[in-house]
Design a protein around this motif. Structure first.
Motif, mmCIF file in Angstrom:
data_model
loop_
_atom_site.group_PDB
_atom_site.id
_atom_site.type_symbol
_atom_site.label_atom_id
_atom_site.label_comp_id
_atom_site.label_asym_id
_atom_site.label_seq_id
_atom_site.Cartn_x
_atom_site.Cartn_y
_atom_site.Cartn_z
ATOM 1 N N GLY A 426 25.359 39.042 42.411
ATOM 2 C CA GLY A 426 25.445 38.327 41.140
ATOM 3 C C GLY A 426 26.600 38.794 40.276
ATOM 4 O O GLY A 426 26.664 38.449 39.085
ATOM 5 N N ASP A 427 27.527 39.558 40.851
ATOM 6 C CA ASP A 427 28.687 40.022 40.086
ATOM 7 C C ASP A 427 29.413 38.825 39.462
ATOM 8 O O ASP A 427 29.729 37.847 40.148
ATOM 9 N N LEU A 428 29.693 38.897 38.162
ATOM 10 C CA LEU A 428 30.250 37.759 37.434
ATOM 11 C C LEU A 428 31.675 37.437 37.852
ATOM 12 O O LEU A 428 32.077 36.267 37.894
ATOM 13 N N LEU A 429 32.470 38.463 38.162
ATOM 14 C CA LEU A 429 33.846 38.204 38.565
ATOM 15 C C LEU A 429 33.882 37.539 39.943
ATOM 16 O O LEU A 429 34.668 36.616 40.179
ATOM 17 N N LEU A 430 33.019 38.010 40.843
ATOM 18 C CA LEU A 430 32.923 37.363 42.154
ATOM 19 C C LEU A 430 32.500 35.900 41.979
ATOM 20 O O LEU A 430 33.041 35.007 42.639
ATOM 21 N N ARG A 431 31.557 35.663 41.107
ATOM 22 C CA ARG A 431 31.112 34.287 40.843
ATOM 23 C C ARG A 431 32.265 33.419 40.360
ATOM 24 O O ARG A 431 32.457 32.287 40.822
ATOM 25 N N ALA A 432 33.044 33.936 39.412
ATOM 26 C CA ALA A 432 34.156 33.151 38.854
ATOM 27 C C ALA A 432 35.176 32.808 39.927
ATOM 28 O O ALA A 432 35.670 31.670 39.994
ATOM 29 N N HIS A 433 35.513 33.769 40.783
ATOM 30 C CA HIS A 433 36.502 33.521 41.831
ATOM 31 C C HIS A 433 35.987 32.501 42.843
ATOM 32 O O HIS A 433 36.736 31.619 43.283
ATOM 33 N N ARG A 453 48.965 25.687 40.513
ATOM 34 C CA ARG A 453 49.905 26.767 40.760
ATOM 35 C C ARG A 453 50.267 27.549 39.498
ATOM 36 O O ARG A 453 51.091 28.449 39.536
ATOM 37 N N SER A 454 49.663 27.175 38.412
ATOM 38 C CA SER A 454 49.950 27.854 37.154
ATOM 39 C C SER A 454 49.555 29.325 37.227
ATOM 40 O O SER A 454 48.570 29.697 37.870
ATOM 41 N N ARG A 455 50.325 30.163 36.549
ATOM 42 C CA ARG A 455 49.971 31.582 36.475
ATOM 43 C C ARG A 455 48.630 31.785 35.788
ATOM 44 O O ARG A 455 47.970 32.808 35.983
ATOM 45 N N ASN A 456 48.255 30.823 34.956
ATOM 46 C CA ASN A 456 46.996 30.947 34.210
ATOM 47 C C ASN A 456 45.825 30.288 34.920
ATOM 48 O O ASN A 456 44.721 30.247 34.378
ATOM 49 N N ALA A 457 46.058 29.755 36.121
ATOM 50 C CA ALA A 457 44.962 29.122 36.855
ATOM 51 C C ALA A 457 43.912 30.167 37.226
ATOM 52 O O ALA A 457 44.240 31.336 37.467
ATOM 53 N N PRO A 458 42.636 29.796 37.277
ATOM 54 C CA PRO A 458 41.594 30.744 37.673
ATOM 55 C C PRO A 458 41.889 31.371 39.030
ATOM 56 O O PRO A 458 42.371 30.701 39.940
ATOM 57 N N LYS A 459 41.587 32.647 39.167
ATOM 58 C CA LYS A 459 41.887 33.375 40.398
ATOM 59 C C LYS A 459 40.795 33.155 41.442
ATOM 60 O O LYS A 459 39.633 32.914 41.119
ATOM 61 N N ILE A 460 41.173 33.283 42.720
ATOM 62 C CA ILE A 460 40.220 33.077 43.812
ATOM 63 C C ILE A 460 40.306 34.198 44.854
ATOM 64 O O ILE A 460 39.854 34.030 45.984
ATOM 65 N N ASP A 461 40.881 35.347 44.480
ATOM 66 C CA ASP A 461 41.141 36.399 45.463
ATOM 67 C C ASP A 461 39.862 36.976 46.066
ATOM 68 O O ASP A 461 39.817 37.297 47.260
#
Length: 490
Positions: A426-433, A453-461
Motif C-alpha cells: 500500500g505504499d503511496l509512492l508505488l501506487r502513484a507510479h 514527455r513533459s518533465r512534470n509528467a507523473p513518474k512511473i519508475d
C-alpha cells in the motif's frame, strides 16, 4: 479561397429588417430566433432559440466594453459548441461595421470546415440572409457591409498577414500553439474592441503544450484581464462514478434539453474512462487511455504485512541519471509475490543528477536485510554499478528493454494484477507510479509509458520495477528445487 470565378450573384445591399433591443447578447438571441434555423438533431428546422446558459456565454464576448481580445469556452461534447460558434460567426458577418473580416480555424482545415459548413447552412436556409450574401464553397461575403467570412487552413505560415475582426477557433484543446500564436499576433492591426478571438473546446488528452490549459491558468490568476474564460466542467470530481448525475449536469448544460442520458450510459460502457471524463465531463485528467491497472483494482491488492527480514526476494532496479526517478523495489519469491518500495531517488534533490553512490548503498542495505536471490535491472547507463555489485557476489540478472521481453513481462503483470496474482504494502509512492502508467503499443510490442514527455509528467519508475520484479519473482517461485540424488552402498 475566393468565391467562384465569373459573375457573382447579385444580392441586396439593403440592411436586414431587424431592430433588436436590450444588451448585445439580448439582440443576438433575438436575431438568431428571427433568422437562423436549427440544422439537425433536436428541433431541426425550428428557429434557433438561444438558451439562458448559451446567452451567458455570448454575453462574455458581446456585452463587455470594449470587447475582449481573447475568449475561451470549455464545454463537453454534444452541447452544441460548434452550432453556437457558427451562429455567432454569422451574426458577426451580418452585423459588423463596414470592412469586417470573420474567419474560422481549427487543428485541421477539415475540422474548421465543419464550423464553416454549419454557418453556410444557416445562411442558405434563411431567405433573408441568403438574399444579402454571396455564398462560396469556403467564403461568404455580404456586400452591404463589405464583410467576409472565410474558412482558413491551419498551417501557421499560411495564416500570416491576417487582419480579422472576429476569429472563431474550434477545438482549442488540440489546436497547435503555433496556430494560436499567429492568430493572436494578428490582432494588433485593429484597436482593442475591434478584433476578437474566441476559442471553444474540451480538455486535451495531454497537458503538454495546450493553449487551453495555459489560458485557463492565466484567467484563474488574473480574472478577465487578459483572457475571458468560461467553463462548464465537473473537474475536481474525478473520483465520482462515470454516471454521476451531479457531474453530468455540471459539465453538460444541455443535459435534459437537447442532450439525452442514453449517450452517457453508452459511452460509460464503451469508451475508455479517461477519454469519457475529458469529453463528456470536461475533466482535466491525463493518460489512462490504456492504464496498466485501475485504482480500485490496485487498492484491492493492498496488504499491511511487511516483508520479513531474511525472506527470499528479488530486488528490481530502474535507474536514471537526470530527469526520471531512480527506483528500487523488493518482491518476495513465492507464488503470489508481495511488493514494497525500497527507495526512490529524485535527481532534483541532488543538484539535477542522481547520487550513484547513494543508490548503490541502498541496494547493498537491501542485500544485507533480505536473502536477495537476484537483482533485476536494465543495464542501460548503469552497467558499471551492476558489474560492481556482481563482483561483490550479488547475483545480477539484466533485463534489456527488448520488445519481445517487455511485451511478455507487461502482459504477465497485467494478468496478475487483474487476477489477484500479487499483493503490495500500500505504499503511496508505488501506487502513484503504477496508476500513472499506461500500456502502449510500440513497434509491434507493448510497454509502459508516461502520460506525456513533459518533465512534470507523473513518474512511473516503480511501475517499471514492478514489471521486471514480477517477471523474476514469479519465474523463480515456479522453479522446482533440484532433487538430491542419494547413492547407497551395496
Amino acid at each position: 479561397m475566393a468565391l467562384s470565378a465569373g459573375p457573382k450573384k447579385r444580392v441586396s445591399d439593403e440592411p436586414l429588417p431587424f431592430c433588436g433591443n436590450g444588451s448585445h447578447s439580448d439582440q443576438f438571441s433575438q436575431w438568431c430566433e428571427r433568422f437562423i434555423k436549427v440544422q439537425n438533431g433536436f428541433g431541426k428546422g425550428e428557429p434557433f432559440r438561444v438558451r439562458d446558459w448559451q446567452k451567458s456565454l455570448i454575453a462574455s464576448v458581446l456585452d463587455t466594453d470594449p470587447a475582449p481580445r481573447l475568449c475561451c469556452w470549455l464545454l463537453a461534447r454534444a452541447n452544441g459548441k460548434t452550432s453556437l460558434l457558427a451562429a455567432l460567426s454569422v451574426y458577426k458577418l451580418f452585423t459588423s461595421d463596414v470592412g469586417g473580416a470573420v474567419v474560422c480555424c481549427a487543428r485541421t482545415k477539415d475540422q474548421a470546415q465543419l464550423l464553416f459548413r454549419t454557418a453556410r447552412d444557416y445562411v442558405e436556409t434563411s431567405p433573408e440572409l441568403l438574399a444579402r450574401c454571396q455564398v462560396g464553397r469556403e467564403r461568404l461575403y455580404v456586400p452591404g457591409n463589405r464583410t467576409s467570412f472565410e474558412c482558413l487552413v491551419s498551417e501557421p505560415q499560411s495564416l500570416e498577414g491576417l487582419n480579422f475582426s472576429f476569429c472563431a477557433v474550434d477545438e482549442i484543446g488540440v489546436t497547435p500553439r503555433e496556430t494560436l500564436d499567429v492568430l493572436q499576433l494578428a490582432q494588433g492591426k485593429r484597436p482593442q474592441g475591434e478584433s476578437v478571438l474566441l476559442a471553444v473546446g474540451t480538455p486535451p488528452h495531454t497537458p503538454d503544450g495546450s493553449v487551453l490549459i495555459d489560458w485557463r491558468n492565466l484567467a484563474r490568476d488574473t480574472g478577465d484581464e487578459f483572457v475571458v474564460y468560461r467553463e462548464y466542467s465537473a473537474d475536481g470530481f474525478d473520483d465520482h462514478d462515470l454516471l454521476c448525475e451531479h457531474c453530468i449536469r455540471l459539465a453538460n448544460p444541455a443535459y435534459g434539453d437537447f442532450l439525452a442520458m442514453d449517450v452517457f450510459e453508452r459511452d460509460a460502457r464503451t469508451a475508455k474512462p479517461m477519454a469519457y471524463r475529458r469529453s463528456r465531463l470536461g475533466q482535466f485528467v491525463f493518460g489512462g487511455e490504456s492504464p496498466l491497472v485501475g485504482a480500485s483494482v490496485w487498492d484491492g491488492l493492498a496488504s499491511d504485512k511487511a516483508i520479513p527480514d531474511g525472506a527470499d526476494v528479488v530486488v528490481a532496479f530502474d535507474g536514471s541519471t537526470t530527469t526520471d526517478h531512480t527506483a528500487i523495489l523488493v518482491g518476495t519469491v513465492e507464488p503470489v509475490p508481495h511488493f514494497d518500495t525500497v527507495a526512490v531517488f529524485d535527481p532534483k534533490d541532488t543538484g539535477g543528477r542522481v547520487d550513484v553512490f547513494a543508490v548503490e548503498a541502498a541496494i547493498r542495505r537491501a542485500c544485507q536485510r533480505w536473502n536477495v536471490r537476484e537483482i533485476i535491472a536494465d543495464p542501460w547507463m548503469w552497467t558499471r554499478t551492476l558489474q560492481l555489485l556482481a563482483a561483490e557476489g550479488i547475483t545480477v540478472h539484466e533485463f534489456p528493454q527488448r520488445k519481445e521481453r517487455l511485451t511478455k513481462a507487461t502482459t504477465d503483470l497485467h494478468t496478475a494484477l487483474t487476477n489477484g496474482g500479487l499483493t503490495h504494502t500500500g505504499d503511496l509512492l508505488l501506487r502513484a507510479h503504477v496508476l500513472a502508467a499506461d500500456v502502449v503499443e510500440s513497434e509491434g510490442g507493448v510497454k509502459l509509458s508516461k502520460v506525456s514527455r513533459s518533465r512534470n509528467a507523473p513518474k512511473i519508475d516503480l511501475a517499471a520495477c514492478l514489471v521486471m520484479g514480477y517477471s523474476r519473482t514469479s519465474w523463480l517461485a515456479s522453479q522446482k528445487p533440484k532433487k538430491r540424488r542419494v547413492i547407497t552402498s551395496r
